[in-house]
Design an enzyme around this catalytic site. Structure first.
Site, PDB file in Angstrom:
ATOM      1  CE  LYS A  19      -0.871   0.209   5.034  1.00 40.65           C
ATOM      2  NZ  LYS A  19      -0.289   1.506   5.357  1.00 40.65           N
ATOM      3  CG  ASP A  20       3.742   2.146   2.762  1.00 42.10           C
ATOM      4  OD1 ASP A  20       2.694   2.757   3.029  1.00 42.10           O
ATOM      5  OD2 ASP A  20       4.431   1.560   3.613  1.00 42.10           O
ATOM      6  NE  ARG A  25      -7.314   3.534   3.717  1.00 41.23           N
ATOM      7  CZ  ARG A  25      -7.433   2.781   4.815  1.00 41.23           C
ATOM      8  NH1 ARG A  25      -8.609   2.320   5.173  1.00 41.23           N
ATOM      9  NH2 ARG A  25      -6.371   2.468   5.536  1.00 41.23           N
ATOM     10  NE  ARG A  26      -5.818   3.130   8.766  1.00 38.66           N
ATOM     11  CZ  ARG A  26      -4.593   2.660   8.943  1.00 38.66           C
ATOM     12  NH1 ARG A  26      -3.644   3.461   9.426  1.00 38.66           N
ATOM     13  NH2 ARG A  26      -4.296   1.407   8.658  1.00 38.66           N
ATOM     14  NE  ARG A  48       4.059  10.226   9.245  1.00 40.31           N
ATOM     15  CZ  ARG A  48       5.134  10.779   8.696  1.00 40.31           C
ATOM     16  NH1 ARG A  48       5.187  12.078   8.521  1.00 40.31           N
ATOM     17  NH2 ARG A  48       6.146  10.045   8.306  1.00 40.31           N
ATOM     18  NE  ARG A 104       1.434   4.483  13.338  1.00 42.31           N
ATOM     19  CZ  ARG A 104       0.727   3.685  12.525  1.00 42.31           C
ATOM     20  NH1 ARG A 104      -0.561   3.929  12.325  1.00 42.31           N
ATOM     21  NH2 ARG A 104       1.296   2.660  11.938  1.00 42.31           N
ATOM     22  CB  CYS A 148      -4.840  13.810  -6.839  1.00 41.34           C
ATOM     23  SG  CYS A 148      -5.628  14.542  -5.398  1.00 41.34           S
TER      24      CYS A 148
END
Length: 304
Positions: A79-80, A126-127, A144, A150, A234
């Site tokens: 996903k990165d 998104r979250r 972050r 975290r 984007c």
């Protein structure tokens, strides 16, 4: 026999992923050497991701090491990885997806609070948007760092809970309580470990043909093509998740939201997969034609 040099970020989770790839190689009698590299995304822990020029923020340094032949492969959370890859770099294999879900982790003092009353910490667009779709007006803070960082920030700061990929918790074997969040749709390719190599390194590509998990690859190709068609370069609040059964039938769920979560376009389709059609692109164009184009323009303008 040559030793295969594995490039990875140096966070505990990234090193777990690199060791998992190394294990797959060692099971096939290859020698491995893990080379940790500090990424730009790991160096800057104060700015929110969406203000860092997010595309490739966690992969750029590994891309450079790969192109300079300092490593033979680079291992990432898929996903990165941007949907547009640098010249001469390609995804040569993916491991089987394990835990794609998002989960909620609370601090002890917030256990009794309703979801709608929680102060949430997340830097993911998104979250943020998907949470606010369900719970408008939620107070949301940026957070972050790797999983351990975290968790520490969660205890030390004035918010109640944060969101993680379940894969991170399971892979690190963390003994923490979490809650499933059925209203969330995962980031495209969440829960998948990817191996990138140089496009012109035929020997390495041949080695990883046997390691690649075909069903996972088919699903993430749909998700990433969907993302690529929607984004147009984007960053936006986009979720996409494809599942494939033994009859080559795919269920695809996706969502595009405005930054504040008030305006969302969703799709949930079941179809028979074949090799010829670009399903991700077809499904994304349906969303774009259903108001998604205007929504993407609005998001781009807000993020300028």
């Amino acid at each position: 026999m040559r030793s295969i040099k594995i490039g990875t970020r140096n966070s505990p989770l990234a090193l777990w992923q690199a060791r998992e790839v190394a294990r797959n190689l060692q099971n096939r009698n290859f020698i491995t050497d893990i080379t940790p590299i500090v990424s730009t995304g790991d160096k800057n822990l104060t700015q929110p991701l969406y203000s860092l020029g997010i595309t490739g923020v966690f992969t750029k340094d590994l891309d450079i090491a790969l192109l300079n032949k300092e490593v033979d492969i680079a291992v990432h959370s898929l996903k990165d990885i941007p949907t547009e890859l640098p010249e001469n770099i390609e995804i040569i294999a993916v491991l089987e997806r394990d835990y794609p879900q998002d989960v909620l982790v609370r601090k002890k003092e917030s256990i009794s609070l309703d979801l709608k009353d929680l102060k949430i910490a997340t830097s993911s667009l998104r979250r943020r948007a998907f949470w606010q779709k369900e719970f408008p007006g939620t107070e949301i803070s940026d957070i972050r760092g790797n999983v351990q960082t975290r968790l520490k920030k969660l205890e030390e700061n004035d918010f109640d809970a944060t969101l993680f990929s379940l894969a991170a918790i399971k892979r690190m074997d963390l003994n923490i309580d979490y809650e499933q969040l059925p209203m969330m749709i995962s980031a495209p390719a969440q829960g998948v470990v990817a191996i990138c190599g140089r496009a012109d390194d035929a020997e390495i590509k041949e080695i990883f043909k046997e390691i690649n998990h075909r069903k996972t690859q088919i699903c993430i190709d749909i998700e990433r093509n969907f993302l690529n068609t929607l984004e147009g370069g984007c960053t936006a609040p986009i979720g996409a998740f494809a599942e494939m059964n033994d009859q080559n039938e795919i269920r695809f769920q996706a969502r595009l939201c405005s930054l504040d979560g008030k305006n969302c376009i969703e799709t949930d389709e079941i179809f028979q997969w074949n090799e010829t059609e670009n399903f991700g692109k077809i499904l994304a164009e349906k969303v774009l034609n259903n108001g998604g184009r205007e929504l993407m323009m609005e998001i781009k303008n807000q993020l300028k």
